[in-house]
Motif scaffolding. Sequence first.
Motif, PDB file in Angstrom:
ATOM      1  N   TYR A   1      47.532  23.256  35.460  1.00 47.30           N
ATOM      2  CA  TYR A   1      48.253  24.421  35.980  1.00 47.30           C
ATOM      3  C   TYR A   1      49.766  24.207  35.970  1.00 47.30           C
ATOM      4  N   GLU A   2      50.209  22.997  36.145  1.00 44.29           N
ATOM      5  CA  GLU A   2      51.636  22.724  36.006  1.00 44.29           C
ATOM      6  C   GLU A   2      52.095  23.060  34.589  1.00 44.29           C
ATOM      7  N   GLY A   3      51.285  22.671  33.612  1.00 45.62           N
ATOM      8  CA  GLY A   3      51.612  22.982  32.228  1.00 45.62           C
ATOM      9  C   GLY A   3      51.555  24.469  31.942  1.00 45.62           C
ATOM     10  N   LEU A   4      50.579  25.170  32.543  1.00 44.07           N
ATOM     11  CA  LEU A   4      50.447  26.605  32.326  1.00 44.07           C
ATOM     12  C   LEU A   4      51.628  27.363  32.921  1.00 44.07           C
ATOM     13  N   GLU A   5      52.139  26.891  34.059  1.00 46.31           N
ATOM     14  CA  GLU A   5      53.318  27.527  34.642  1.00 46.31           C
ATOM     15  C   GLU A   5      54.534  27.384  33.724  1.00 46.31           C
ATOM     16  N   ALA A   6      54.594  26.279  32.994  1.00 39.63           N
ATOM     17  CA  ALA A   6      55.718  26.050  32.086  1.00 39.63           C
ATOM     18  C   ALA A   6      55.532  26.757  30.745  1.00 39.63           C
ATOM     19  N   ASP A   7      54.279  26.938  30.347  1.00 35.89           N
ATOM     20  CA  ASP A   7      53.991  27.518  29.028  1.00 35.89           C
ATOM     21  C   ASP A   7      52.762  28.409  29.137  1.00 35.89           C
ATOM     22  N   ASN A   8      52.987  29.631  29.646  1.00 35.29           N
ATOM     23  CA  ASN A   8      51.876  30.577  29.823  1.00 35.29           C
ATOM     24  C   ASN A   8      51.667  31.327  28.515  1.00 35.29           C
ATOM     25  N   SER A   9      51.022  30.647  27.575  1.00 38.05           N
ATOM     26  CA  SER A   9      50.850  31.202  26.235  1.00 38.05           C
ATOM     27  C   SER A   9      49.425  30.952  25.751  1.00 38.05           C
TER      28      SER A   9
ATOM     29  N   TRP B   1      46.891  27.695  26.253  1.00 43.59           N
ATOM     30  CA  TRP B   1      45.562  27.935  26.809  1.00 43.59           C
ATOM     31  C   TRP B   1      44.468  27.435  25.863  1.00 43.59           C
ATOM     32  N   THR B   2      44.599  27.763  24.595  1.00 41.42           N
ATOM     33  CA  THR B   2      43.583  27.352  23.617  1.00 41.42           C
ATOM     34  C   THR B   2      43.523  25.832  23.512  1.00 41.42           C
ATOM     35  N   ARG B   3      44.686  25.206  23.513  1.00 36.23           N
ATOM     36  CA  ARG B   3      44.737  23.752  23.410  1.00 36.23           C
ATOM     37  C   ARG B   3      44.138  23.067  24.645  1.00 36.23           C
ATOM     38  N   SER B   4      44.245  23.724  25.806  1.00 32.53           N
ATOM     39  CA  SER B   4      43.851  23.094  27.064  1.00 32.53           C
ATOM     40  C   SER B   4      42.578  23.684  27.665  1.00 32.53           C
ATOM     41  N   LYS B   5      41.884  24.556  26.932  1.00 29.87           N
ATOM     42  CA  LYS B   5      40.728  25.261  27.483  1.00 29.87           C
ATOM     43  C   LYS B   5      39.650  24.309  27.973  1.00 29.87           C
TER      44      LYS B   5
END
Length: 220
Positions: free
Chosen positions: A14-22, A26-30
């Motif tokens: 979620y820290e990464g998603l806050e920085a890169d909400n793309s 998402w696909t890379r981290s699903k």
Amino acid sequence: MTFNGFPDEGLVFYEGLEADNSKTYWTRSKAVYDSCVRAPVQALVDALAPEFGPAKLFRPYRDVRFSHDKTPYKTHQGAVAVPEGRGAGAWYVEISAEGLRVAGGAWRLESDQVERYRRAVADDVQGPRLRAEVDRLAAGGWDVSGDRLTRVPKGYDVDDGRADLLRHRSLHAGRLFEYADWLHGPDALERVRTAWRDLTALNAWLADNVGATTKEIRRR
């Protein structure tokens, strides 16, 4: 699946998603989301279901149709348990990079429910019960909030000690447990269980006095 806590990888996700909400992130981290976020939340609510009822996990995708913010993904995973046949009053839990949020009450009431809520608040028996419960929760560190009018609705005594409650169109209480090591272990389950139990009286008042809507709900 047995609940054993929230893996650190889920909070880092979620820290990464806050920085890169793309979609790329998402696909890379699903796979991390599935195993370290969604699966633990499902295991948590499954463990709580015998006492509070089954819970629904919310979709991770934001509804951006009517929002200026077009980021596609929620930066938290929430779940809600709504007791069958009670109409109003639910329990909520949410994991994010901030930590663990717990809450309970009613987030949206239809017009017929709002009217029953107001009548109950004005009642000389039910109103003081709610006043005492809201005061108890606030004194215990809960943030009591909800959608509110700027003025007391017409027909009700503005000098009433429950005037602030009469202004509500929804009513809920929540608190955030900020990040701590216990999130990574089974103690998180007991934290949520204890918190939800603390909200039982509020939810019972809403269920008994507000209940389900009798209106036909229009779906977008």
